[in-house]
Every structure is written in structure tokens, then in C-alpha cells.
Design a protein around this motif. Structure first.
Motif, mmCIF file in Angstrom:
data_model
loop_
_atom_site.group_PDB
_atom_site.id
_atom_site.type_symbol
_atom_site.label_atom_id
_atom_site.label_comp_id
_atom_site.label_asym_id
_atom_site.label_seq_id
_atom_site.Cartn_x
_atom_site.Cartn_y
_atom_site.Cartn_z
ATOM 1 N N THR A 3 0.837 -1.187 0.000
ATOM 2 C CA THR A 3 0.000 0.000 0.000
ATOM 3 C C THR A 3 0.878 1.244 0.000
ATOM 4 N N ILE A 4 0.655 2.110 -0.985
ATOM 5 C CA ILE A 4 1.456 3.316 -1.159
ATOM 6 C C ILE A 4 0.533 4.533 -1.201
ATOM 7 N N ALA A 5 0.889 5.570 -0.439
ATOM 8 C CA ALA A 5 0.197 6.853 -0.543
ATOM 9 C C ALA A 5 0.911 7.706 -1.579
ATOM 10 N N HIS A 6 0.154 8.369 -2.408
ATOM 11 C CA HIS A 6 0.713 9.131 -3.522
ATOM 12 C C HIS A 6 0.155 10.554 -3.483
ATOM 13 N N LEU A 7 1.048 11.522 -3.310
ATOM 14 C CA LEU A 7 0.656 12.923 -3.342
ATOM 15 C C LEU A 7 1.565 13.657 -4.315
ATOM 16 N N SER A 8 1.181 14.876 -4.680
ATOM 17 C CA SER A 8 1.957 15.605 -5.671
ATOM 18 C C SER A 8 1.685 17.091 -5.563
ATOM 19 N N ASP A 9 2.627 17.875 -6.088
ATOM 20 C CA ASP A 9 2.429 19.309 -6.280
ATOM 21 C C ASP A 9 2.057 20.023 -4.981
ATOM 22 N N ILE A 10 2.970 19.946 -4.017
ATOM 23 C CA ILE A 10 2.740 20.672 -2.767
ATOM 24 C C ILE A 10 3.194 22.126 -2.879
ATOM 25 N N HIS A 11 4.136 22.425 -3.766
ATOM 26 C CA HIS A 11 4.539 23.799 -4.099
ATOM 27 C C HIS A 11 4.867 24.631 -2.855
ATOM 28 N N LEU A 12 5.676 24.097 -1.958
ATOM 29 C CA LEU A 12 6.019 24.880 -0.777
ATOM 30 C C LEU A 12 6.761 26.147 -1.186
ATOM 31 N N GLY A 13 6.356 27.246 -0.604
ATOM 32 C CA GLY A 13 6.895 28.541 -0.985
ATOM 33 C C GLY A 13 5.956 29.335 -1.867
ATOM 34 N N GLN A 14 4.882 28.695 -2.346
ATOM 35 C CA GLN A 14 3.934 29.423 -3.192
ATOM 36 C C GLN A 14 3.169 30.441 -2.354
ATOM 37 N N VAL A 15 3.197 31.686 -2.784
ATOM 38 C CA VAL A 15 2.512 32.766 -2.066
ATOM 39 C C VAL A 15 1.126 32.947 -2.667
ATOM 40 N N HIS A 16 0.099 32.796 -1.858
ATOM 41 C CA HIS A 16 -1.286 32.952 -2.283
ATOM 42 C C HIS A 16 -1.903 34.092 -1.481
ATOM 43 N N ARG A 17 -2.303 35.143 -2.182
ATOM 44 C CA ARG A 17 -2.903 36.306 -1.522
ATOM 45 C C ARG A 17 -1.980 36.875 -0.448
ATOM 46 N N ARG A 18 -0.711 36.937 -0.791
ATOM 47 C CA ARG A 18 0.297 37.551 0.065
ATOM 48 C C ARG A 18 0.368 36.914 1.457
ATOM 49 N N ASP A 19 0.220 35.585 1.492
ATOM 50 C CA ASP A 19 0.242 34.904 2.787
ATOM 51 C C ASP A 19 1.624 34.413 3.179
ATOM 52 N N GLY A 20 2.648 34.748 2.385
ATOM 53 C CA GLY A 20 4.007 34.328 2.715
ATOM 54 C C GLY A 20 4.242 32.839 2.582
ATOM 55 N N GLY A 21 3.388 32.140 1.827
ATOM 56 C CA GLY A 21 3.563 30.701 1.636
ATOM 57 C C GLY A 21 2.933 29.853 2.728
ATOM 58 N N LYS A 22 2.185 30.477 3.643
ATOM 59 C CA LYS A 22 1.624 29.718 4.773
ATOM 60 C C LYS A 22 0.551 28.741 4.321
ATOM 61 N N ARG A 23 -0.254 29.136 3.322
ATOM 62 C CA ARG A 23 -1.331 28.265 2.879
ATOM 63 C C ARG A 23 -0.795 26.968 2.291
ATOM 64 N N ALA A 24 0.206 27.055 1.412
ATOM 65 C CA ALA A 24 0.775 25.861 0.789
ATOM 66 C C ALA A 24 1.334 24.919 1.859
ATOM 67 N N ARG A 25 2.045 25.478 2.811
ATOM 68 C CA ARG A 25 2.619 24.628 3.859
ATOM 69 C C ARG A 25 1.524 24.012 4.727
ATOM 70 N N ARG A 26 0.505 24.789 5.053
ATOM 71 C CA ARG A 26 -0.579 24.273 5.898
ATOM 72 C C ARG A 26 -1.274 23.087 5.234
ATOM 73 N N ARG A 27 -1.518 23.185 3.921
ATOM 74 C CA ARG A 27 -2.198 22.092 3.221
ATOM 75 C C ARG A 27 -1.311 20.846 3.145
ATOM 76 N N ALA A 28 -0.019 21.020 2.901
ATOM 77 C CA ALA A 28 0.886 19.872 2.875
ATOM 78 C C ALA A 28 0.987 19.232 4.256
ATOM 79 N N GLU A 29 1.044 20.046 5.293
ATOM 80 C CA GLU A 29 1.086 19.504 6.652
ATOM 81 C C GLU A 29 -0.203 18.758 6.987
ATOM 82 N N GLN A 30 -1.321 19.251 6.472
ATOM 83 C CA GLN A 30 -2.606 18.583 6.680
ATOM 84 C C GLN A 30 -2.589 17.172 6.090
#
Length: 253
Positions: A3-30
Motif C-alpha cells: 500500500t502506497i500513498a501518492h501525493l503531488s504538487d505541494i509547491h512549498l513557498g507558493q505565495v497565495h494572496r500575500r500569505d508568505g507561503g503559509k497556505r501551501a505549507r498548511r495544506r501539505a502539513e494537513q
């Protein structure tokens, strides 16, 4: 059973609405918190590229922190990644512009993570050294076991115009290798930011959703990319009969 979990395109560092990349990191951590808390066995976590948004060393330090897991984590680069800092920070190797290709021998299957990126371009290609490497690794060793081949760019159109123009090209060379090695059970990729399944050279092509965002079909209208959909991932289950079954999951808050 594997059994393998497969994820992709976490794009850490992506700034969305001037959030400093927090949204991308929060979703990957989730997503990683969900996987790390699973009560049952998981053999590996695959992350098929675009780990960093700008290919910066600081972003890869975040990737190392966020992808930390009790499970083996297998990665390959995408078009937003840069090979030199990827090697230096994630792999602890000397910086190099050579393709990042790795063979992982898991219990019951070989997993080959390939570099389909082209430096400074968004479309993909498995270059000749990578094709030769794949051919040699598939011919070497555990012939009795199935193999999974993973990379970032899908080698076929997915009928999403914004993605199809930057897919993996030169795919006829990959097809010839696959025809020589029937033990390849499936191809795993990302890049398209949407869960999808199709075929190539007689093999399943299983596309992981994008963690950072979701690309939508023309029939769905809108801008073609959504930041409102929740993050998703895929679970690939390889049975003792070498048949692969895929389950897609929305990751709960």
C-alpha cells in the motif's frame, strides 16, 4: 499486498494572496498529518514533483520538515524544482544538474522514481540517459516482482488545455521500454493538479491530485484552477496478483 500513498504538487513557498507561503505549507502539513496518523500499515509515501515552488534551498528545507514521516518517503523533481538545491538539501549530495533518478526496492515491488523535468522549462522529457537507466534497472534484479514507474509529467493528454501543452513529450521512447518489460504494473505521476486515470502503452497511468490547488475541466467553467477544493491524495494498493487498485481520498480538516 503493498500500500502506497501518492501525493503531488505541494509547491512549498507558493505565495497565495500575500500569505508568505503559509497556505501551501498548511495544506501539505494537513496531508502528512493524515498519513502519519493512519492506524494501519503503509509501505511508502510517494511525492511526484513540484515539491518547491521556486526551487530555493529554503523551500527544500521546508519540504524536508513537512514530509518527515515514519513511513519511507520517495520523491522525484517536477518542473518547479531545481536539481542542484534538491540534491544538496533533500538528498545530502553534491549539487549537480544531472537527472535525479532513484530505484527503491520495497517489499513486493520495485519503485523507480524518474526525473522528467527540463531545466528552465515547464514541459517534460525523460532524456536519453534516464531512458537508458530505466531500461537497465527494470532488467536488473528482481524480475519476479512487479515494478511501478513514477515521474512528474504525464506522458499523455488529459484533455485539460493548460496542462496538455506542458505534458511529457518524447513518450515513444518510454513506450518502447515498457513493451520490453511487462513487469511494470503502472505509471504514477502528478503535474496536472487533478485526480485522473488513463492508459499509456497498455499500462494504467494514475495521476495524483495537486495538494496546493485543483485544476478543473473546461466543462466545469471558471478560471481552470481552484484554490477552494480541499487537498487530496491517492492510495495505490498492489495485490499479490500484481493488479493495482487506486483509491482517491479528500483529506479532512
Amino acid at each position: 499486498m503493498l500500500t502506497i500513498a501518492h501525493l503531488s504538487d505541494i509547491h512549498l513557498g507558493q505565495v497565495h494572496r500575500r500569505d508568505g507561503g503559509k497556505r501551501a505549507r498548511r495544506r501539505a502539513e494537513q496531508v502528512m498529518a493524515y498519513l502519519n496518523a493512519l492506524p494501519g500499515p503503509l509501505d511508502a509515501v510517494l511525492a511526484t514533483g513540484d515539491l518547491a515552488d521556486h526551487g530555493l534551498a529554503e523551500e527544500y528545507r521546508q519540504v524536508a520538515e513537512v514530509l518527515a514521516s515514519p513511513h519511507p518517503v520517495l520523491t522525484c523533481p517536477g518542473n518547479h524544482d531545481r536539481r542542484e538545491p534538491y540534491r544538496q538539501v533533500l538528498l545530502g549530495e553534491q549539487p549537480s544538474t544531472d537527472p535525479v533518478n532513484r530505484l527503491h526496492r520495497l517489499p513486493g515491488a520495485d519503485v523507480l522514481m524518474l526525473d522528467s523535468s527540463i531545466p528552465e522549462q515547464h514541459d517534460g522529457l525523460l532524456d536519453d540517459p534516464t531512458i537508458d537507466w530505466l531500461d537497465a534497472r527494470l532488467a536488473d534484479g528482481r524480475q519476479e516482482l512487479p515494478a511501478l514507474v513514477a515521474f512528474h509529467h504525464p506522458p499523455v493528454e488529459l484533455h485539460i488545455p493548460s496542462v496538455d501543452g506542458i505534458r511529457q513529450f518524447g513518450e515513444d521512447r518510454l513506450a518502447r521500454v515498457l513493451h520490453r518489460h511487462p513487469r511494470v504494473a503502472a505509471l504514477l505521476c502528478g503535474h496536472s493538479h487533478t485526480p485522473a486515470a488513463t492508459t499509456f502503452a497498455g499500462r494504467p497511468v494514475l495521476v495524483a491530485p495537486g495538494v496546493v490547488s485543483t485544476v478543473t475541466l473546461p466543462c466545469e467553467g471558471g478560471r481552470g484552477i481552484s484554490f477552494d477544493h480541499p487537498p487530496m491524495l491517492a492510495f495505490h494498493v498492489l495485490g499479490d496478483d500484481a493488479r493495482l487498485t487506486t483509491h482517491y481520498r479528500v483529506v479532512p480538516e
